[in-house]
Design a protein around this motif. Structure first.
Motif, PDB file in Angstrom:
ATOM      1  N   UNK A 167       0.849  -1.195   0.000  1.00 29.07           N
ATOM      2  CA  UNK A 167       0.000   0.000   0.000  1.00 29.07           C
ATOM      3  C   UNK A 167       0.879   1.237   0.000  1.00 29.07           C
ATOM      4  N   UNK A 168       0.408   2.268  -0.721  1.00 29.78           N
ATOM      5  CA  UNK A 168       1.168   3.521  -0.813  1.00 29.78           C
ATOM      6  C   UNK A 168       0.242   4.707  -0.583  1.00 29.78           C
ATOM      7  N   UNK A 169       0.778   5.767  -0.047  1.00 31.17           N
ATOM      8  CA  UNK A 169       0.045   7.026   0.151  1.00 31.17           C
ATOM      9  C   UNK A 169       1.045   8.160   0.135  1.00 31.17           C
ATOM     10  N   UNK A 170       0.649   9.279  -0.485  1.00 27.66           N
ATOM     11  CA  UNK A 170       1.551  10.432  -0.555  1.00 27.66           C
ATOM     12  C   UNK A 170       0.754  11.726  -0.601  1.00 27.66           C
ATOM     13  N   UNK A 171       1.345  12.765  -0.041  1.00 25.07           N
ATOM     14  CA  UNK A 171       0.781  14.112  -0.086  1.00 25.07           C
ATOM     15  C   UNK A 171       1.908  15.057  -0.457  1.00 25.07           C
ATOM     16  N   UNK A 172       1.617  15.998  -1.360  1.00 29.13           N
ATOM     17  CA  UNK A 172       2.690  16.895  -1.785  1.00 29.13           C
ATOM     18  C   UNK A 172       2.181  18.250  -2.236  1.00 29.13           C
ATOM     19  N   UNK A 173       3.099  19.198  -2.286  1.00 28.44           N
ATOM     20  CA  UNK A 173       2.845  20.541  -2.805  1.00 28.44           C
ATOM     21  C   UNK A 173       3.799  20.790  -3.955  1.00 28.44           C
ATOM     22  N   UNK A 174       3.263  21.395  -5.022  1.00 28.62           N
ATOM     23  CA  UNK A 174       4.095  21.697  -6.193  1.00 28.62           C
ATOM     24  C   UNK A 174       4.054  23.197  -6.453  1.00 28.62           C
ATOM     25  N   UNK A 175       5.199  23.829  -6.383  1.00 30.77           N
ATOM     26  CA  UNK A 175       5.319  25.255  -6.655  1.00 30.77           C
ATOM     27  C   UNK A 175       5.960  25.437  -8.026  1.00 30.77           C
ATOM     28  N   UNK A 176       5.279  26.214  -8.879  1.00 28.49           N
ATOM     29  CA  UNK A 176       5.799  26.487 -10.215  1.00 28.49           C
ATOM     30  C   UNK A 176       5.955  27.987 -10.380  1.00 28.49           C
ATOM     31  N   UNK A 177       7.161  28.403 -10.731  1.00 25.72           N
ATOM     32  CA  UNK A 177       7.417  29.837 -10.915  1.00 25.72           C
ATOM     33  C   UNK A 177       8.040  30.046 -12.287  1.00 25.72           C
ATOM     34  N   UNK A 178       7.361  30.807 -13.159  1.00 25.68           N
ATOM     35  CA  UNK A 178       7.920  31.012 -14.512  1.00 25.68           C
ATOM     36  C   UNK A 178       9.092  31.996 -14.483  1.00 25.68           C
ATOM     37  N   UNK A 179      10.239  31.551 -14.883  1.00 25.49           N
ATOM     38  CA  UNK A 179      11.409  32.424 -14.922  1.00 25.49           C
ATOM     39  C   UNK A 179      11.574  33.096 -16.284  1.00 25.49           C
ATOM     40  N   UNK A 180      11.339  32.352 -17.326  1.00 30.60           N
ATOM     41  CA  UNK A 180      11.504  32.902 -18.672  1.00 30.60           C
ATOM     42  C   UNK A 180      10.575  32.176 -19.623  1.00 30.60           C
ATOM     43  N   UNK A 181       9.763  32.941 -20.384  1.00 31.99           N
ATOM     44  CA  UNK A 181       8.801  32.340 -21.315  1.00 31.99           C
ATOM     45  C   UNK A 181       9.085  32.739 -22.760  1.00 31.99           C
ATOM     46  N   UNK A 182      10.248  33.275 -23.008  1.00 36.24           N
ATOM     47  CA  UNK A 182      10.594  33.644 -24.382  1.00 36.24           C
ATOM     48  C   UNK A 182       9.845  34.868 -24.883  1.00 36.24           C
ATOM     49  N   UNK A 183       9.345  35.690 -23.982  1.00 35.96           N
ATOM     50  CA  UNK A 183       8.592  36.889 -24.382  1.00 35.96           C
ATOM     51  C   UNK A 183       7.109  36.647 -24.576  1.00 35.96           C
ATOM     52  N   UNK A 184       6.664  35.403 -24.382  1.00 36.20           N
ATOM     53  CA  UNK A 184       5.251  35.077 -24.584  1.00 36.20           C
ATOM     54  C   UNK A 184       4.346  35.864 -23.645  1.00 36.20           C
ATOM     55  N   UNK A 185       4.648  35.836 -22.372  1.00 38.03           N
ATOM     56  CA  UNK A 185       3.769  36.496 -21.388  1.00 38.03           C
ATOM     57  C   UNK A 185       3.752  38.003 -21.588  1.00 38.03           C
ATOM     58  N   UNK A 186       4.905  38.611 -21.784  1.00 37.89           N
ATOM     59  CA  UNK A 186       4.978  40.063 -21.926  1.00 37.89           C
ATOM     60  C   UNK A 186       4.197  40.560 -23.149  1.00 37.89           C
ATOM     61  N   UNK A 187       4.329  39.832 -24.242  1.00 33.10           N
ATOM     62  CA  UNK A 187       3.617  40.255 -25.451  1.00 33.10           C
ATOM     63  C   UNK A 187       2.116  39.961 -25.358  1.00 33.10           C
ATOM     64  N   UNK A 188       1.765  38.951 -24.614  1.00 38.30           N
ATOM     65  CA  UNK A 188       0.350  38.693 -24.378  1.00 38.30           C
ATOM     66  C   UNK A 188      -0.259  39.843 -23.574  1.00 38.30           C
ATOM     67  N   UNK A 189       0.469  40.354 -22.602  1.00 36.56           N
ATOM     68  CA  UNK A 189      -0.025  41.495 -21.817  1.00 36.56           C
ATOM     69  C   UNK A 189      -0.201  42.717 -22.715  1.00 36.56           C
TER      70      UNK A 189
END
Length: 449
Positions: free
Chosen positions: A308-330
């Motif tokens: 039997x297995x059980x797990x609990x976790x937290x995943x933090x994702x922070x965008x460092x660089x998107x190739x200009x995608x986010x800035x141009x979308x704004x």
């Protein structure tokens, strides 16, 4: 010399119209009855209603972003291993099952995404309101177009009958030598023209009936006429600015444009959320059963059995660089915000212009009705005087024919102007965003019971 009395000329259209009403009384329907039927048949309205229902479902989908997700996984494998030279074989069977849950603890895009879906539902509601108002106006226009076409046909028939009698009179007078051939030829020319006008009016009525029939999917719909004496409804306000102000607040197209600006601003928030971190919580619980067989006998080795297995976790994702995608979308969403502001200004100006046009149109039509009513009374008196002058020899047959035509034309135009006042009153409410089904019920009270 025989003449057609003016009372007979005046009553002929009414008698013919009454005959048409009596013949179709069994299937005559009010405007309200046809509207109720059209709401369940008109394809344009039903399409808008379906779009609104779909928008409600999309809004409900967006709400799922704030709720956890839970999934069940299960798998089973069967494997056989025959090591070379060992003369033995191992059969392995693995069964596993588990539950996987996930919850978005923090995501800056979720809240504006949900709000955007809600605004989309409100936009669909505005479109549905526009479609309903359009249905009311289209149906009322088709309804009164049929009545106007019936009046035009009745007038043409009565005019032809009067001219036929005048033609017969001119022929008799020519035969006895009391009139010239000119009177007969003038009356014949008028009669031939009246026949052509009757044919055109009859075809126009057929076409108008087809348009009305398609609203309810039935053939031979018979509308009820205006009750006599006609009492046209007064406008709630005779101040055009009141109508314009109301339109700026209530009109569906203005509301839709305002919601469009809200959606554009939410898109900017969603785009900016692409620069922020996300935090997701996840949990799994499951079990695995491993069973080995060695040459048909149970094998004993480590790992065989149920785990039997059980797990609990937290995943933090922070965008460092998107190739200009986010800035141009704004940048894109900011430009679209400006476009939405201009669309809102255009919608307001368009509604104000359309409301003023509709208001002045109704005012002009009401003045025309009053003028036609006065012209009808004058035309009756003129016809009586012309007939008397023809009788004593101071007027010719052409004068009588002209007076008859003028009276019938005036009566036809008066009826059409009354219908236009009613329909354009609805269009004025539509232009200012105030048109409701209750307004159609008010118009329905003007019809014959």
């Amino acid at each position: 010399m025989p003449l057609v009395p003016v009372q007979r000329l005046i009553l002929q259209p009414l008698a013919l119209a009454a005959g048409l009403v009596l013949s179709g009384m069994a299937q005559a329907q009010s405007l309200q009855e046809l509207y109720d039927a059209a709401r369940g048949y008109d394809a344009t309205y039903l399409a808008s209603k379906a779009s609104a229902d779909a928008a409600a479902a999309r809004a409900a989908q967006a709400e799922a972003l704030t709720r956890p997700t839970l999934g069940l996984t299960a798998s089973g494998t069967q494997a056989r291993n025959d090591p070379p030279g060992s003369g033995t074989s191992v059969n392995s069977r693995t069964l596993s099952a588990g539950l996987q849950g996930k919850y978005a603890v923090y995501n800056a895009a979720n809240a504006p995404t949900i709000d955007k879906a809600r605004r989309g539902f409100e936009v669909a509601q505005a479109d549905l309101e526009t479609a309903e108002q359009d249905l009311i106006v289209r149906l009322a226009t088709a309804y009164f177009d049929v009545l106007a076409a019936k009046d035009a046909l009745t007038t043409s028939q009565a005019n032809k009958a009067a001219i036929a009698e005048q033609l017969a009179s001119a022929k008799r007078n020519f035969e006895v030598g009391t009139a010239t051939i000119t009177d007969t030829r003038e009356a014949q020319a008028r009669y031939d023209l009246a026949v052509a006008q009757e044919l055109a009016a009859d075809n126009d009525l057929r076409v108008k009936r087809v348009t009305l029939d398609q609203f309810v999917g039935r053939v031979g719909v018979e509308p009820k006429g205006l009750a006599q004496p006609v009492a046209l409804p007064a406008l709630p306000s005779d101040n055009v600015d009141t109508w314009v102000t109301t339109g700026d607040d209530q009109h569906p197209s203005v509301r839709k444009a305002r919601l469009g600006l809200n959606v554009a601003q939410l898109d900017t928030q969603i785009a900016r959320a692409g620069e922020r971190p996300t935090l997701d919580a996840s949990a799994t619980v499951g079990g695995q059963n491993l069973h080995n067989n060695l040459n048909g006998s149970a094998a004993t080795s480590s790992g065989v059995g149920t785990t039997k297995t059980a797990s609990v976790g937290l995943t933090l994702t922070y965008p460092l660089y998107t190739g200009g995608l986010t800035q141009n979308r704004i940048k894109e969403t900011l430009v679209l915000e400006e476009k939405a502001r201009n669309d809102l200004d255009y919608a307001r100006r368009s509604v104000a212009e359309a409301t003023r046009r509709a208001f002045f149109g109704v005012q002009s039509l009401k003045a025309q009705v009053a003028a036609y009513e006065a012209a009808e009374a004058s035309s009756k008196l003129a016809l009586e005087a012309t007939q008397l002058g023809y009788k004593v020899g101071v007027r010719v047959n052409l004068d009588v024919l002209n007076a008859q035509t003028q009276l019938y034309t005036t009566q036809r135009d008066l009826a059409k102007a009354r219908y236009d006042v009613v329909v354009n009153g609805l269009k004025l409410r539509q232009a200012s965003g105030q048109l409701r089904a209750e307004d159609l019920s008010a118009v329905n009270t003007l019809l014959v019971r």
